[in-house]
Write a protein that holds these residues in place. Structure first.
Motif, mmCIF file in Angstrom:
data_model
loop_
_atom_site.group_PDB
_atom_site.id
_atom_site.type_symbol
_atom_site.label_atom_id
_atom_site.label_comp_id
_atom_site.label_asym_id
_atom_site.label_seq_id
_atom_site.Cartn_x
_atom_site.Cartn_y
_atom_site.Cartn_z
ATOM 1 N N ARG A 118 -33.954 15.739 1.845
ATOM 2 C CA ARG A 118 -34.891 14.634 2.033
ATOM 3 C C ARG A 118 -34.397 13.384 1.298
ATOM 4 O O ARG A 118 -33.907 13.454 0.173
ATOM 5 C CB ARG A 118 -36.264 14.993 1.494
ATOM 6 C CG ARG A 118 -37.032 15.970 2.357
ATOM 7 C CD ARG A 118 -37.477 15.313 3.642
ATOM 8 N NE ARG A 118 -38.507 16.112 4.291
ATOM 9 C CZ ARG A 118 -38.591 16.301 5.587
ATOM 10 N NH1 ARG A 118 -37.705 15.762 6.400
ATOM 11 N NH2 ARG A 118 -39.582 17.017 6.089
ATOM 12 N N SER A 119 -34.560 12.231 1.935
ATOM 13 C CA SER A 119 -34.253 10.951 1.300
ATOM 14 C C SER A 119 -35.557 10.234 1.004
ATOM 15 O O SER A 119 -36.457 10.188 1.842
ATOM 16 C CB SER A 119 -33.378 10.091 2.211
ATOM 17 O OG SER A 119 -32.098 10.665 2.349
ATOM 18 N N SER A 138 -30.966 6.781 -3.006
ATOM 19 C CA SER A 138 -29.946 6.970 -1.981
ATOM 20 C C SER A 138 -28.994 8.125 -2.263
ATOM 21 O O SER A 138 -28.320 8.589 -1.355
ATOM 22 C CB SER A 138 -29.116 5.678 -1.825
ATOM 23 O OG SER A 138 -29.943 4.597 -1.464
ATOM 24 N N TYR A 139 -28.924 8.567 -3.514
ATOM 25 C CA TYR A 139 -27.858 9.500 -3.872
ATOM 26 C C TYR A 139 -28.348 10.915 -4.150
ATOM 27 O O TYR A 139 -27.603 11.735 -4.672
ATOM 28 C CB TYR A 139 -27.090 8.949 -5.075
ATOM 29 C CG TYR A 139 -26.418 7.636 -4.745
ATOM 30 C CD1 TYR A 139 -25.221 7.604 -4.038
ATOM 31 C CD2 TYR A 139 -27.005 6.424 -5.088
ATOM 32 C CE1 TYR A 139 -24.622 6.405 -3.693
ATOM 33 C CE2 TYR A 139 -26.418 5.224 -4.750
ATOM 34 C CZ TYR A 139 -25.230 5.219 -4.056
ATOM 35 O OH TYR A 139 -24.634 4.029 -3.704
ATOM 36 N N LEU A 194 -25.137 9.839 4.825
ATOM 37 C CA LEU A 194 -23.871 9.218 4.430
ATOM 38 C C LEU A 194 -23.799 8.934 2.932
ATOM 39 O O LEU A 194 -22.809 9.321 2.286
ATOM 40 C CB LEU A 194 -23.632 7.937 5.235
ATOM 41 C CG LEU A 194 -22.292 7.236 4.983
ATOM 42 C CD1 LEU A 194 -21.138 8.140 5.384
ATOM 43 C CD2 LEU A 194 -22.222 5.906 5.729
ATOM 44 N N PRO A 195 -24.796 8.257 2.319
ATOM 45 C CA PRO A 195 -24.711 8.044 0.862
ATOM 46 C C PRO A 195 -24.630 9.340 0.071
ATOM 47 O O PRO A 195 -23.944 9.408 -0.957
ATOM 48 C CB PRO A 195 -26.004 7.283 0.537
ATOM 49 C CG PRO A 195 -26.439 6.673 1.807
ATOM 50 C CD PRO A 195 -25.967 7.593 2.886
ATOM 51 N N HIS A 196 -25.348 10.396 0.524
ATOM 52 C CA HIS A 196 -25.280 11.680 -0.169
ATOM 53 C C HIS A 196 -23.843 12.203 -0.202
ATOM 54 O O HIS A 196 -23.368 12.679 -1.241
ATOM 55 C CB HIS A 196 -26.162 12.715 0.523
ATOM 56 C CG HIS A 196 -27.606 12.351 0.547
ATOM 57 N ND1 HIS A 196 -28.517 12.978 1.366
ATOM 58 C CD2 HIS A 196 -28.310 11.419 -0.148
ATOM 59 C CE1 HIS A 196 -29.714 12.443 1.166
ATOM 60 N NE2 HIS A 196 -29.608 11.507 0.260
ATOM 61 N N LEU A 197 -23.152 12.107 0.943
ATOM 62 C CA LEU A 197 -21.793 12.643 1.039
ATOM 63 C C LEU A 197 -20.791 11.757 0.314
ATOM 64 O O LEU A 197 -19.925 12.253 -0.419
ATOM 65 C CB LEU A 197 -21.398 12.795 2.509
ATOM 66 C CG LEU A 197 -22.205 13.812 3.324
ATOM 67 C CD1 LEU A 197 -21.797 13.766 4.792
ATOM 68 C CD2 LEU A 197 -22.019 15.223 2.770
ATOM 69 N N VAL A 198 -20.912 10.449 0.502
ATOM 70 C CA VAL A 198 -19.970 9.524 -0.139
ATOM 71 C C VAL A 198 -20.132 9.567 -1.655
ATOM 72 O O VAL A 198 -19.152 9.555 -2.404
ATOM 73 C CB VAL A 198 -20.170 8.085 0.387
ATOM 74 C CG1 VAL A 198 -19.267 7.115 -0.375
ATOM 75 C CG2 VAL A 198 -19.857 8.010 1.871
ATOM 76 N N GLY A 199 -21.381 9.621 -2.127
ATOM 77 C CA GLY A 199 -21.632 9.650 -3.563
ATOM 78 C C GLY A 199 -21.031 10.862 -4.247
ATOM 79 O O GLY A 199 -20.740 10.824 -5.445
ATOM 80 N N GLY A 200 -20.841 11.937 -3.497
ATOM 81 C CA GLY A 200 -20.252 13.146 -4.068
ATOM 82 C C GLY A 200 -18.738 13.102 -4.157
ATOM 83 O O GLY A 200 -18.132 14.017 -4.729
#
Length: 476
Positions: free
Chosen positions: A197-198, A203-204, A333-339
């Protein structure tokens, strides 16, 4: 002998008793889990010196006298009552207290909790299950994920078992232990309602949503699976009343431990960054960009000199996957990029002008908060086609420079027509219309006149330097 009716009645009763026994057997028993895990769950209290509030003026609501209330209730009411302005000039201070929860992750005294439980605290006290109290040191905190790492002095302390939040399934039983309103080691249970959930301004973190009863004071406490492993940190609730309403959100333990390890070893948290502003792809946008279904992250803005700009990502691209992981909702996208770490390679599958292509770029480091976005004599306005209903003008050189644009037109007047219906305003800047870049008022008029009828058309608009795509249809 029993009559047929009596025999059926007995059979039916036995059947009901059997079903009830099966149902009882299927319900989880949390007693062993609680006995094993509870000693590692702690109560966290903080003290902070804050300026004293002045008396409410005319038209303001007077703050009630809360000094006679226990700290747990006083803190709750202080957070939810309208507050009078502070008077920094009188120099007087009072002591504010707050309560939360946490859990011990190492025998030598490292404790995880929420950042909002300890932010601004002058003193942090950790109370263990045996009611002994230890003063804690703040090792580090990350507001973006709302995770804080504390350290108390101790040896052989009880610790929790850590699980993997990625293995959690929707519908699984989960249990929370915490200190709602200061009531230590309260236990509540429920199920996982959703994953990933966002939440607004978060965002992260791909939050775990549950229906576990969480209230003020539970923040920072652990969320367990049935095997007694921590799979999340209880962080937020959705509420209109100030109390539990059936929607609770936990930070996945995989995310929290990554943050904690970085805070412990480096004192800060680094995240991957692309340098784009994205938005959701709805049905109309999907149609206008030639997609089979609403999915992906639509690139509304590419920041100058950012990783995305250097890697060839363009405004209007729809990102469908990153390193093979699909982007269903834009928040994925932010979840994946932030990781990812700065310097890592990101392979993006995008749709551009109806065709799929793959881009490879190098991930950058997320700037500090507030630094992600660049800062934000007019030529004669040219009236566009009456089908749009706007007067537009070309941007000045200074306006283009301040907005980091090479083209675009600014709306000077909104007349009757589609523009008014979709909420455009004077001052809005149009950079793309029907997937075509707008470099002048003449181009805008030409594209507007050729717009198709009864089909979703996209338009990229900048308002207060923030870009987004909107869609509309022109009637016959």
């Amino acid at each position: 002998m029993l009559s047929l009716k009596s025999g059926l009645s007995v059979l039916f009763t036995l059947l009901l008793l059997s079903q009830a026994a099966v149902a009882r057997a299927e319900l989880p028993d949390f007693t062993a889990l609680v006995e094993d895990a509870a000693p590692a769950v702690v109560n966290i209290s903080t003290r902070q010196k804050v300026p004293e509030r002045i008396a409410a003026g005319p038209g303001q609501q007077q703050m009630p006298d809360l000094e006679g209330l226990p700290p747990m209730f006083r803190e709750f009411f202080e957070r939810n009552m309208p507050q009078a302005p502070r008077n920094p000039s009188n120099g007087r201070q009072r002591e504010a207290q707050s309560l939360g929860s946490g859990f011990i992750i190492s025998a030598d005294g490292y404790v995880l909790t929420n950042n909002h439980v300890v932010t601004g605290a002058d003193e942090i006290i950790v109370r263990l299950s045996d009611r002994s109290e230890l003063e804690a040191k703040l090792i580090g905190a990350d507001p973006r994920t709302d995770v804080a790492l504390l350290k108390v002095e101790g040896k052989g302390l009880p610790i929790v078992k850590l699980g993997k939040s990625d293995d959690l399934k929707v519908g699984a039983w989960v249990l929370a232990i915490g200190s709602p309103f200061g009531f230590d080691h309260s236990v509540t249970a429920g199920i996982v309602s959703a994953k990933g959930r966002s939440l607004p301004n978060e965002s992260y973190v791909p939050f775990i949503q549950t229906d576990v009863a969480i209230n003020p004071g539970n923040s920072g406490g652990p969320l367990f699976n049935l095997t007694g492993e921590v799979i999340g940190i209880n962080s937020q609730i959705f509420t209109r009343s100030g109390g539990f309403m059936g929607l609770s959100f936990a930070i996945p333990i995989d995310v929290a431990m990554d943050v904690a390890n970085q805070l412990k070893t480096e004192g800060k948290v680094s995240r991957g960054w692309l340098g784009v502003v994205i938005q959701e792809v709805n049905k109309d946008l999907a149609e206008s960009f030639g997609l089979d279904k609403p999915a992906g992250a639509l690139v509304a803005q590419v920041l100058e000199d950012g990783p995305a700009a250097k890697g060839g990502l363009q405004v209007g691209d729809v990102i469908l996957s990153l390193n093979g992981q699909p982007i269903i909702m834009s928040a994925d996208l932010p979840h994946l990029v932030g990781g990812l770490k700065a310097g890592a390679t990101a392979n993006l599958e995008v749709v551009r002008e109806g065709a799929r292509k793959t881009l490879q770029l190098t991930v950058g480091a997320l700037p500090a908060e507030g630094e992600e976005l660049a800062a934000s004599g007019t030529p004669e306005a040219e009236r566009s086609s009456n089908r749009m209903g706007v007067r537009v003008a070309e941007l000045t050189v200074e306006e283009k420079k301040s907005l980091d644009l090479k083209g675009g037109v600014v709306i000077k007047e909104v007349l009757e027509g589609p523009a008014a219906l979709i909420g455009l305003r004077p001052g809005d800047v149009i950079t793309h219309l029907n997937n075509q870049a707008i470099d002048s008022a003449k181009t805008f008029t030409s594209v507007a006149q050729a717009l198709p009828k009864n089909r979703s058309v996209s338009m990229r608009v900048l308002r207060e330097a923030r870009a987004s795509f909107i869609t509309f249809k022109l009637a016959e």
